[in-house]
Enzyme design. Sequence first.
Site, PDB file in Angstrom:
ATOM      1  CB  THR A 115     -10.523 -23.239 -15.175  1.00  0.00           C
ATOM      2  OG1 THR A 115      -9.321 -22.447 -15.095  1.00  0.00           O
ATOM      3  CG2 THR A 115     -11.391 -22.891 -14.309  1.00  0.00           C
TER       4      THR A 115
ATOM      5  CG  HIS B 165     -22.861 -37.195 -24.470  1.00  0.00           C
ATOM      6  ND1 HIS B 165     -23.298 -37.791 -25.733  1.00  0.00           N
ATOM      7  CD2 HIS B 165     -21.594 -37.867 -24.288  1.00  0.00           C
ATOM      8  CE1 HIS B 165     -22.624 -38.341 -26.335  1.00  0.00           C
ATOM      9  NE2 HIS B 165     -21.206 -38.526 -25.628  1.00  0.00           N
TER      10      HIS B 165
ATOM     11  N   GLY C  80     -16.216 -39.447 -21.839  1.00  0.00           N
ATOM     12  CA  GLY C  80     -15.702 -41.029 -21.885  1.00  0.00           C
ATOM     13  C   GLY C  80     -14.487 -41.001 -22.580  1.00  0.00           C
TER      14      GLY C  80
ATOM     15  CB  SER D 226     -19.478 -40.257 -21.204  1.00  0.00           C
ATOM     16  OG  SER D 226     -19.868 -39.339 -22.049  1.00  0.00           O
TER      17      SER D 226
ATOM     18  CB  CYS E 283     -17.252 -42.409 -32.180  1.00  0.00           C
ATOM     19  SG  CYS E 283     -17.761 -41.552 -30.464  1.00  0.00           S
TER      20      CYS E 283
END
Length: 377
Positions: free
Chosen positions: A237, A201, A69, A199, A323
């Site tokens: 990738t 998770h 995110g 996001s 965070c």
Amino acid sequence: MHYLDNAATTVVDPELADICRAAMTELFGNPSSLYTPGAKSEMAIDKAREQVASTLGVTAAEITFTACGSESDNIALLGAAKKAKHWATNLVATGFEHPAVYKTLDALGKEGWEIRFIAPDAEGRISEQALLDAVDGKTGLVTFMFVNNEIGTMQDVLGLAQKVRAKAPRAAIHVDGVQGWCKHPLNLKNSAIDSFALSGHKMHCPKGIGALYLRKNYKIDPAFCGGGQERGLRPGTENVPYIVTLGAAAEKYGSTITRRLAKVKELNPKLRDGLAAINGVIINSPIDASPYVLNFSIPGVRSETMLHFLESKEVYVSSGSACSKGAASHTLAAMGLPPERIDGALRVSFCESSQPEDIDALLQGLQEGLATLARKR
């Protein structure tokens, strides 16, 4: 274990983990390769794009896969600012954004942009009128959250975006939807929202996968350079196994939003009632906040101290945004709360597997912690 920190991250769903493992070995081909193994990987990505898009009522072509995110927020904000720099002078945001947003805006401020943060009130609510008053003909971007990650405040993002568009037709409109995706119903079809970050998770996927919705015909300047994957917006990738897992999560949880929300709506009042019975506890989340998040303070007891006491009882909560790594709450400070209330704040966040027994364990742990810590003072 009583895990009540789902806003930080969720336990990986075993079913999704199996899907991820299978994709690692079965979908090994590079999606950009022209032979069959590469084509199989590309087809799997296309399916996942459709699955994620369906949760927002949008088309697959409007979904870009990212690593998380925070990266989605960065791509949207930096891209919008680069595109608008030739005509706009200011950017507008709510004052309790996630670090992925407010730190990016701080960085843009150092490049010369005027950043207009609209602070929440002491109840944790943002005044729509105050935000709209900050928007003018030179506003290049307006960004606001769907669900605040620390106190759960919800914005009417569809209605607010429409009002912003009416006042500033040229401004880009971004929403950090990480804490609300697949938890609260939201249909972005025909909305005024230009970009929306999510996001994996936070919804039982492994860490390292996210997505960014970009409205059809809305263009931003790429923040990165590379091989041109994801339409040049997120080159590199593609992480096929994690993308497939995100798609599977979207399909599994996107169809059960209402049922899971109803369960959490029963848990949140139980915790509120239990906290009200504990002397000195102050609830910081507004009553109309998302039931998935409940923030409260115990003035006089540092949150880190209580957090570790609860950990000894195998009860896991947070002292704020994960965070921020334990730093003082950015959101509570923006609300203008006194230092002792900020220092004593804890955040509980539920998911569909949370149980009443988890709340009982938390409340008992708080009572024991208060008694134990009081003896030590």
